[in-house]
Enzyme design. Structure first.
Site, short mmCIF file in Angstrom:
data_model
loop_
_atom_site.label_atom_id
_atom_site.label_comp_id
_atom_site.label_asym_id
_atom_site.label_seq_id
_atom_site.Cartn_x
_atom_site.Cartn_y
_atom_site.Cartn_z
N ASP A 186 -8.57 2.13 -27.31
CA ASP A 186 -9.27 3.07 -26.45
C ASP A 186 -8.30 3.88 -25.58
O ASP A 186 -7.31 3.34 -25.09
CB ASP A 186 -10.25 2.28 -25.57
CG ASP A 186 -11.32 3.13 -24.95
OD1 ASP A 186 -11.64 4.19 -25.51
OD2 ASP A 186 -11.87 2.73 -23.90
N GLY B 153 -20.33 5.33 -20.07
CA GLY B 153 -21.78 5.11 -20.06
C GLY B 153 -22.27 4.26 -18.90
O GLY B 153 -23.48 4.19 -18.66
#
Length: 287
Positions: free
Chosen positions: A79, A213
């Site tokens: 990531d 999120g």
């Protein structure tokens, strides 16, 4: 089944996979355990800092072990990788997926370096999925005490998104659409129309990813999925849950010196959040 095949299904069927960042064995096991319980694929992310802590080869070995233990698709994503060199190192170590994040660089430099990572991944293993990013996501993966102001120039322009994906050949694309890293003192406001416009212009083979999120209201999550988001990243929410559970365990058992005996409360607090997210994303009963 490859990660791209799963994300393609999610796009067509209007649900989203969860992507959860981890920094140790216990957290990785929690993600896999809950995914198995719910019948969801497990997508595990490690940032550059998390990879430095766990170890690249160690993370890959754990992924392989959990695939055998739980019998579900488990994918490991590098990531927010900030350089071509770091991306190639993760590919060589055996990661399934690379998020090359050069969104802070000029457009042409971002395109050129992202395309280099895509070519390197394809030459190594055609199943490796590469994600590129365009636009500026403010904030950090923590609870923000101040209001985060998003400027119009931070947001991804749909036409540039189309050019970026065509020129780089990425499998996944992460836009800036009002999302912010961490949990802000005010609620994020996702630009759903922008997500729809980007989805309309991108090739069907390119999946849309929503970073940051955590803290996004459920109705916005559902609208984003309906607009074409296929993968949602959660980090701060589970960090807060895990550390909160660990603090409670330490306070409740101040004389305990065996580390693993303090982890169950932290793990269950984290599992509760992951469970809620996967249900909210519609990811249950998909494998």
């Amino acid at each position: 089944m490859t990660l791209d095949e799963i994300l393609g299904r999610a796009t067509k069927e209007k649900w989203a996979t969860g992507h959860f960042n981890v920094s140790n064995l216990e957290q990785m096991r929690v993600v896999c355990r809950v995914a198995k319980e719910l019948g969801s694929p497990a997508i595990i992310g490690t940032s550059e800092g998390e990879r430095k802590h766990i170890g690249l080869l160690e993370a890959v070995a754990l992924r392989d072990a959990f695939r055998k233990e739980f019998g579900i698709p488990v994918f490991l994503n590098a990531d927010h990788t900030k350089s071509v060199g770091a991306a190639k190192t993760a590919i060589d170590a055996g990661y399934d997926s690379i998020h090359i994040d050069l969104s802070a660089e000029p457009f042409d430099d971002n395109v050129r370096a992202t395309a280099e990572v895509v070519a390197y991944a394809r030459a190594r293993d055609g199943a490796i999925s590469v994600e590129g990013e365009l636009g500026y996501l403010r904030g950090d993966s923590k609870i923000q005490k101040e209001k985060i102001v998003i400027r119009p120039e931070d947001l991804t322009r749909p036409e540039e998104a189309r050019a970026f994906t065509h020129r780089t050949g990425v499998n996944r694309f992460a836009p800036a659409v009002g999302n912010i890293h961490g949990i802000s003192s005010d609620e994020p406001a996702l630009d759903i129309d922008r997500i729809k416009a980007i989805r309309h212009l991108l090739p069907e083979t390119v999946s849309l990813v929503l970073h940051a999120g955590s803290g996004v209201p459920l109705e916005q999550i559902h609208a984003a999925i309906d607009a074409g988001i296929a993968n949602i990243h959660i980090n701060t929410d589970i960090r807060v849950a895990f550390v909160g559970g660990l603090r409670e365990a330490i306070e409740a058992h101040p004389e305990e010196t065996t580390p693993y005996k303090l982890f169950p409360e932290a793990e269950e607090a984290m599992a509760k959040v992951i469970r809620e997210k996967l249900y909210a994303f519609g990811a249950a009963d998909r494998v």
